[in-house]
Design a protein around this motif. Structure first.
Motif, mmCIF file in Angstrom:
data_model
loop_
_atom_site.group_PDB
_atom_site.id
_atom_site.type_symbol
_atom_site.label_atom_id
_atom_site.label_comp_id
_atom_site.label_asym_id
_atom_site.label_seq_id
_atom_site.Cartn_x
_atom_site.Cartn_y
_atom_site.Cartn_z
ATOM 1 N N LYS A 139 0.825 -1.222 0.000
ATOM 2 C CA LYS A 139 0.000 0.000 0.000
ATOM 3 C C LYS A 139 0.852 1.261 0.000
ATOM 4 N N TYR A 165 -2.658 -13.270 -8.439
ATOM 5 C CA TYR A 165 -1.923 -12.083 -7.980
ATOM 6 C C TYR A 165 -2.747 -11.480 -6.857
ATOM 7 N N MET A 166 -2.125 -11.216 -5.697
ATOM 8 C CA MET A 166 -2.922 -10.903 -4.520
ATOM 9 C C MET A 166 -2.807 -9.452 -4.068
ATOM 10 N N GLN A 167 -2.477 -8.574 -4.980
ATOM 11 C CA GLN A 167 -2.411 -7.155 -4.635
ATOM 12 C C GLN A 167 -3.562 -6.415 -5.311
ATOM 13 N N ILE A 168 -4.169 -5.495 -4.572
ATOM 14 C CA ILE A 168 -5.320 -4.752 -5.119
ATOM 15 C C ILE A 168 -4.808 -3.624 -6.013
ATOM 16 N N LEU A 169 -5.225 -3.621 -7.253
ATOM 17 C CA LEU A 169 -4.774 -2.612 -8.210
ATOM 18 C C LEU A 169 -5.659 -1.374 -8.108
ATOM 19 N N ILE A 174 -6.499 0.235 -13.413
ATOM 20 C CA ILE A 174 -7.542 -0.565 -14.071
ATOM 21 C C ILE A 174 -8.158 0.188 -15.250
ATOM 22 N N ASN A 183 -8.993 -11.641 -13.981
ATOM 23 C CA ASN A 183 -8.606 -12.174 -12.677
ATOM 24 C C ASN A 183 -9.289 -13.515 -12.443
ATOM 25 N N HIS A 185 -10.724 -15.494 -9.438
ATOM 26 C CA HIS A 185 -11.055 -15.440 -8.011
ATOM 27 C C HIS A 185 -11.400 -16.846 -7.570
ATOM 28 N N GLY A 194 -13.424 -11.111 -1.637
ATOM 29 C CA GLY A 194 -12.337 -10.632 -0.781
ATOM 30 C C GLY A 194 -11.306 -11.705 -0.493
ATOM 31 N N VAL A 216 -11.381 -7.292 -14.390
ATOM 32 C CA VAL A 216 -11.135 -6.548 -13.157
ATOM 33 C C VAL A 216 -11.656 -5.124 -13.294
ATOM 34 N N THR A 217 -12.429 -4.720 -12.291
ATOM 35 C CA THR A 217 -12.883 -3.326 -12.210
ATOM 36 C C THR A 217 -12.484 -2.814 -10.833
ATOM 37 N N LEU A 220 -13.855 -4.560 -6.066
ATOM 38 C CA LEU A 220 -13.112 -5.794 -5.798
ATOM 39 C C LEU A 220 -13.956 -7.027 -6.090
ATOM 40 N N ASP A 221 -13.447 -7.885 -6.991
ATOM 41 C CA ASP A 221 -14.127 -9.134 -7.364
ATOM 42 C C ASP A 221 -15.527 -8.880 -7.930
HETATM 43 N N1 LIG Z 1 -8.815 -3.623 -8.280
HETATM 44 C C1 LIG Z 1 -8.745 -4.965 -8.159
HETATM 45 N N2 LIG Z 1 -7.559 -5.536 -7.905
HETATM 46 C C2 LIG Z 1 -7.487 -6.888 -7.767
HETATM 47 C C3 LIG Z 1 -8.656 -7.683 -7.842
HETATM 48 C C4 LIG Z 1 -9.896 -7.036 -8.150
HETATM 49 O O1 LIG Z 1 -10.950 -7.691 -8.294
HETATM 50 N N3 LIG Z 1 -9.899 -5.683 -8.291
HETATM 51 N N4 LIG Z 1 -8.578 -9.052 -7.585
HETATM 52 C C5 LIG Z 1 -7.422 -9.422 -6.771
HETATM 53 C C6 LIG Z 1 -7.262 -10.870 -6.451
HETATM 54 N N5 LIG Z 1 -8.141 -11.178 -5.342
HETATM 55 C C7 LIG Z 1 -9.186 -12.034 -5.583
HETATM 56 O O2 LIG Z 1 -9.224 -12.695 -6.608
HETATM 57 C C8 LIG Z 1 -7.945 -10.604 -4.048
HETATM 58 C C9 LIG Z 1 -6.660 -10.413 -3.572
HETATM 59 C C10 LIG Z 1 -6.451 -9.863 -2.304
HETATM 60 C C11 LIG Z 1 -7.536 -9.490 -1.514
HETATM 61 C C12 LIG Z 1 -7.267 -8.888 -0.179
HETATM 62 O O3 LIG Z 1 -6.209 -9.009 0.385
HETATM 63 N N6 LIG Z 1 -8.242 -8.179 0.328
HETATM 64 C C13 LIG Z 1 -8.089 -7.545 1.664
HETATM 65 C C14 LIG Z 1 -7.916 -6.021 1.494
HETATM 66 C C15 LIG Z 1 -6.595 -5.720 0.796
HETATM 67 C C16 LIG Z 1 -6.515 -4.242 0.416
HETATM 68 O O4 LIG Z 1 -7.495 -3.498 0.602
HETATM 69 O O5 LIG Z 1 -5.448 -3.865 -0.102
HETATM 70 C C17 LIG Z 1 -9.402 -7.799 2.389
HETATM 71 O O6 LIG Z 1 -10.416 -8.091 1.677
HETATM 72 O O7 LIG Z 1 -9.370 -7.708 3.610
HETATM 73 C C18 LIG Z 1 -8.833 -9.673 -2.004
HETATM 74 C C19 LIG Z 1 -9.044 -10.244 -3.263
HETATM 75 C C20 LIG Z 1 -6.162 -8.893 -7.417
HETATM 76 N N7 LIG Z 1 -6.282 -7.459 -7.536
#
Ligand SMILES: Nc1nc2c(c(=O)[nH]1)N[C@@H](CN(C=O)c1ccc(C(=O)N[C@@H](CCC(=O)O)C(=O)O)cc1)CN2
Length: 278
Positions: A139, A165-169, A174, A183, A185, A194, A216-217, A220-221
């Protein structure tokens, strides 16, 4: 693929299919495959036509759509392999599924690079002659890391696959690659959005686990779903066993989605997809 692919969508009206197929036939080209769909809520008509290539027909198609600006189209010529970038974190099964299917010629793309927030898989990836870039990500350094990835990707990737890949973009990243990021999931969305979906599924006592491939949008997911599948489980499965058996359904679902995207079969309509030709 040795054929040309025309995909188009427009407000529905009588004669669209006839006009487009006549363009192709008048140029002396055979149609290998045609699929279409009418959405009865929006009255949007979608069509995908696979036909023998011909410069004369390609030019006629461009002239037709220039004369119909209300219609949206893409014309993909034969042997235009898209460049695919794979993003991976620690779990390598989805990435390996794609590498092996591309290597086998099943998925008609070129893997232009692998980007990871860990250096773990460098040797594994480079043994296939694929460029590997380690881009640390968290972050605090998100903006700098994403700019580094953009610098690597620009001109070198037509689309991106997040293979666990487990980082939120960021929304900005995007938007730059709108509907060009797929992605996988590891749940049957919209269930278990999540982090740690298998743990959520175990705690819920599910009898089915699943996987979902989606564009991906910034939600999240929450992006348009491309493919899903499920696998039956029961009370005897431990949390770790769900993770292990889940990999197989993730791999199958992701490979379908990437194959369809690579073959221009997926059209986005609102927050849904229309998959033609399957
Ligand atoms: N903008 C996006 N980025 C990513 C997505 C997405 O859908 N939109 N998918 C993820 C992969 N993923 C599920 O497939 C996923 C990876 C990690 C997490 C997560 O750690 N969530 C934490 C919050 C993390 C944060 O806010 O940085 C949580 O939910 O507590 C969730 C889903 C790849 N990138």
């Amino acid at each position: 693929m040795n054929n040309s692919v025309l995909i188009a969508h427009t407000k529905d009206r009588v004669g669209v299919t006839s006009e487009l197929t006549s363009l192709i036939a008048d140029g002396g080209c055979n149609i290998e495959h045609l699929d279409h769909f009418l959405d009865h809520e929006s009255y949007q008509f979608f069509i995908r036509i696979v036909f023998d290539p011909s410069n004369e027909v390609h030019d006629a198609i461009h002239r037709y759509f220039n004369a119909h600006p209300d219609m949206h189209y893409e014309l993909h010529l034969p042997n235009q392999r898209q460049k695919m970038a794979i993003f991976v974190s620690k779990m390598d099964h989805a990435m390996m599924e794609l590498i092996l299917r591309v290597r086998a010629g099943e998925i008609p793309v070129e893997i232009s690079m692998v980007i990871s927030n860990h250096d773990t898989h460098r040797d594994l990836v480079e043994q296939f002659g694929i460029r590997f870039h380690h881009v640390p990500f968290n972050k605090e350094i998100k903006a700098r890391a994403e700019q580094q990835m953009i610098d690597l990707l620009d001109g070198q990737a037509d689309f991106i696959v997040l293979a666990r890949y487990m980082q939120i973009l960021s929304p900005e990243f995007i938007e730059r690659y709108k509907f060009k990021i797929i992605n996988i999931h590891h749940s049957f969305l919209p269930a278990f959005i999540g982090a740690k979906p298998y743990a959520q599924a175990y705690d819920r006592g599910v009898k089915l686990i699943g996987a979902t491939a989606h564009y991906v949008t910034s939600e999240l997911d929450g992006g348009p779903i491309i493919q899903q599948d499920v696998l039956r489980v029961n009370h005897r499965y431990t949390k770790d066993e769900l993770v292990v058996v889940g990999r197989h359904v993730e791999n199958r679902v992701l490979a379908d989605a990437v194959m369809w995207h690579a073959n221009h079969k997926v059209l986005v309509h609102g927050n849904k997809t229309i998959v033609l030709g399957v």
